[in-house]
Motif scaffolding. Structure first.
Motif, short mmCIF file in Angstrom:
data_model
loop_
_atom_site.label_atom_id
_atom_site.label_comp_id
_atom_site.label_asym_id
_atom_site.label_seq_id
_atom_site.Cartn_x
_atom_site.Cartn_y
_atom_site.Cartn_z
N ASP A 147 0.84 -1.18 0.00
CA ASP A 147 0.00 0.00 0.00
C ASP A 147 0.88 1.25 0.00
OD1 ASP A 147 -2.40 1.34 0.05
OD2 ASP A 147 -2.68 1.14 2.22
N PHE A 148 0.76 2.07 -1.05
CA PHE A 148 1.56 3.27 -1.14
C PHE A 148 0.80 4.34 -1.92
CE2 PHE A 148 2.35 1.29 -5.15
CZ PHE A 148 2.49 2.34 -6.05
N ARG A 149 1.30 5.55 -1.81
CA ARG A 149 0.76 6.67 -2.60
C ARG A 149 1.93 7.52 -3.04
NH1 ARG A 149 -3.27 11.32 -1.29
NH2 ARG A 149 -3.58 12.02 -3.42
N LEU A 150 1.90 7.96 -4.28
CA LEU A 150 2.92 8.85 -4.81
C LEU A 150 2.32 10.25 -4.87
CD1 LEU A 150 5.26 7.85 -7.64
CD2 LEU A 150 4.47 10.18 -7.47
N LEU A 151 2.96 11.20 -4.19
CA LEU A 151 2.41 12.55 -4.08
C LEU A 151 3.53 13.57 -4.21
CD1 LEU A 151 0.02 14.41 -3.39
CD2 LEU A 151 0.56 14.05 -0.99
N VAL A 152 3.57 14.26 -5.34
CA VAL A 152 4.60 15.27 -5.59
C VAL A 152 4.11 16.62 -5.06
CG1 VAL A 152 5.92 16.50 -7.36
CG2 VAL A 152 5.49 14.05 -7.59
N HIS A 153 4.99 17.32 -4.34
CA HIS A 153 4.67 18.68 -3.88
C HIS A 153 4.92 19.60 -5.05
CE1 HIS A 153 5.62 22.62 -2.09
NE2 HIS A 153 4.74 22.26 -1.16
N GLU A 154 3.86 20.09 -5.66
CA GLU A 154 3.98 20.93 -6.86
C GLU A 154 3.95 22.40 -6.46
OE1 GLU A 154 3.17 19.76 -10.42
OE2 GLU A 154 2.31 17.81 -9.99
N SER A 155 4.45 23.25 -7.33
CA SER A 155 4.55 24.67 -7.02
C SER A 155 3.20 25.33 -6.82
CB SER A 155 5.34 25.40 -8.11
OG SER A 155 4.69 25.27 -9.35
N HIS A 156 2.13 24.77 -7.38
CA HIS A 156 0.81 25.37 -7.19
C HIS A 156 0.14 24.89 -5.90
CE1 HIS A 156 -0.07 21.61 -9.38
NE2 HIS A 156 -1.18 21.60 -8.68
N HIS A 157 0.75 23.94 -5.19
CA HIS A 157 0.25 23.49 -3.90
C HIS A 157 0.81 24.38 -2.79
CE1 HIS A 157 -0.12 19.19 -5.55
NE2 HIS A 157 -1.34 19.64 -5.36
N THR A 158 0.00 24.68 -1.81
CA THR A 158 0.56 25.26 -0.60
C THR A 158 1.09 24.10 0.24
OG1 THR A 158 -1.47 25.09 0.72
CG2 THR A 158 -1.18 27.11 -0.62
N ASP A 159 1.93 24.41 1.21
CA ASP A 159 2.42 23.37 2.11
C ASP A 159 1.26 22.71 2.84
OD1 ASP A 159 4.92 24.13 1.23
OD2 ASP A 159 5.56 24.97 3.16
N GLU A 160 0.28 23.49 3.22
CA GLU A 160 -0.88 22.94 3.94
C GLU A 160 -1.70 22.00 3.05
OE1 GLU A 160 -1.83 22.97 7.14
OE2 GLU A 160 -0.04 24.11 7.68
N ALA B 275 12.28 20.40 1.11
CA ALA B 275 12.25 19.11 1.80
C ALA B 275 12.38 19.29 3.31
CB ALA B 275 13.35 18.20 1.27
N TYR B 276 13.29 20.17 3.74
CA TYR B 276 13.43 20.45 5.18
C TYR B 276 12.15 21.06 5.74
CZ TYR B 276 18.42 19.41 5.67
OH TYR B 276 19.64 18.77 5.75
N ARG B 277 11.57 22.01 5.01
CA ARG B 277 10.35 22.69 5.47
C ARG B 277 9.18 21.70 5.58
NH1 ARG B 277 9.75 26.04 1.47
NH2 ARG B 277 7.93 25.08 0.55
N LEU B 278 9.00 20.87 4.57
CA LEU B 278 7.89 19.92 4.59
C LEU B 278 8.08 18.85 5.66
CD1 LEU B 278 7.25 19.42 0.77
CD2 LEU B 278 5.96 20.86 2.37
N LEU C 110 7.13 20.45 8.96
CA LEU C 110 5.67 20.58 9.03
C LEU C 110 5.02 19.25 9.34
CD1 LEU C 110 3.19 22.45 8.58
CD2 LEU C 110 3.32 21.82 6.15
N LEU C 111 5.45 18.21 8.66
CA LEU C 111 4.91 16.87 8.90
C LEU C 111 5.19 16.41 10.32
CD1 LEU C 111 3.59 14.25 7.89
CD2 LEU C 111 5.82 13.58 6.99
N ARG C 112 6.41 16.60 10.80
CA ARG C 112 6.77 16.18 12.16
C ARG C 112 5.93 16.90 13.20
NH1 ARG C 112 11.02 13.20 13.67
NH2 ARG C 112 9.84 11.96 12.21
N ALA C 113 5.70 18.21 12.99
CA ALA C 113 4.93 19.00 13.95
C ALA C 113 3.48 18.53 14.01
CB ALA C 113 4.98 20.48 13.58
N ARG C 114 2.90 18.14 12.89
CA ARG C 114 1.48 17.76 12.84
C ARG C 114 1.23 16.27 13.01
NH1 ARG C 114 -0.84 21.96 9.86
NH2 ARG C 114 -2.91 21.05 9.78
N ALA C 115 2.23 15.45 12.73
CA ALA C 115 2.05 13.99 12.82
C ALA C 115 3.35 13.36 13.33
CB ALA C 115 1.67 13.43 11.46
N PRO C 116 3.67 13.58 14.61
CA PRO C 116 4.96 13.10 15.12
C PRO C 116 5.12 11.58 15.09
CG PRO C 116 3.60 14.00 16.89
CD PRO C 116 2.89 14.29 15.61
N HIS C 117 4.04 10.84 14.96
CA HIS C 117 4.10 9.38 14.90
C HIS C 117 4.55 8.85 13.54
CE1 HIS C 117 0.23 10.55 13.29
NE2 HIS C 117 0.22 9.40 12.63
#
Length: 155
Positions: free
Chosen positions: A37-50, A77-80, A83-90
């Protein structure tokens, strides 16, 4: 569930040409072959970090794997990761690609990175997926580095 992600090249293209995330596609192919089970998700320039974070968290991942190149993608990559660690530390954060392979210890010393894949990741991601499924221990996963007692431990 593993989410594979890659920060975009601003503005998400090179010389006006769109590009597919080839490194992630290689990882996805080995995961798909074994039915993981996986998902491929690219952070694109038109996406906000949120927006990116909402899509990642909607997948309910155990691991988010970042493909990280040196230079222009590194800051994102460092910023995302922070953000991920702050919202989902698990959620475990795995970095692979050129930058973490060249700077394993430096990358692992960032508090928002749990593991580094040192070198090609197809075998590593497959063995990690097997671990998440309960089919193998974490120890001995090829090319997977982590900090243990403030020292880099390579499986």
């Amino acid at each position: 569930m593993i989410v594979l992600t890659e920060p975009c090249i601003p503005p998400s293209d090179v010389f006006g040409l769109k590009y597919p995330p080839l490194a992630l596609a290689c990882l996805a192919s080995v995961l798909r072959r074994e039915g993981h089970d996986f998902r491929l998700l690219v952070h694109e320039s038109h996406h906000t970090d949120e927006q990116w974070l909402a899509e990642v968290l909607a997948a309910k991942p155990e691991v988010v794997g970042f493909s990280v190149f040196m230079g222009y993608k590194l800051e994102t990559a460092y910023r995302l990761s922070a953000l991920l660690r702050a919202r989902a530390p698990h959620v475990k954060i795995l970095w692979g690609g050129v930058h973490p392979s060249v700077t394993v210890e430096e990358t692992l010393r960032d508090p928002n990175v749990d593991w580094v894949c040192d070198g090609p990741g197809e075998t590593t991601i497959l063995e990690l997926a097997r671990h998440l499924r309960g089919d193998r221990p974490l120890e001995g996963i090829r090319s997977l580095a982590r900090l243990v007692d403030d020292k880099v431990e390579m499986s």
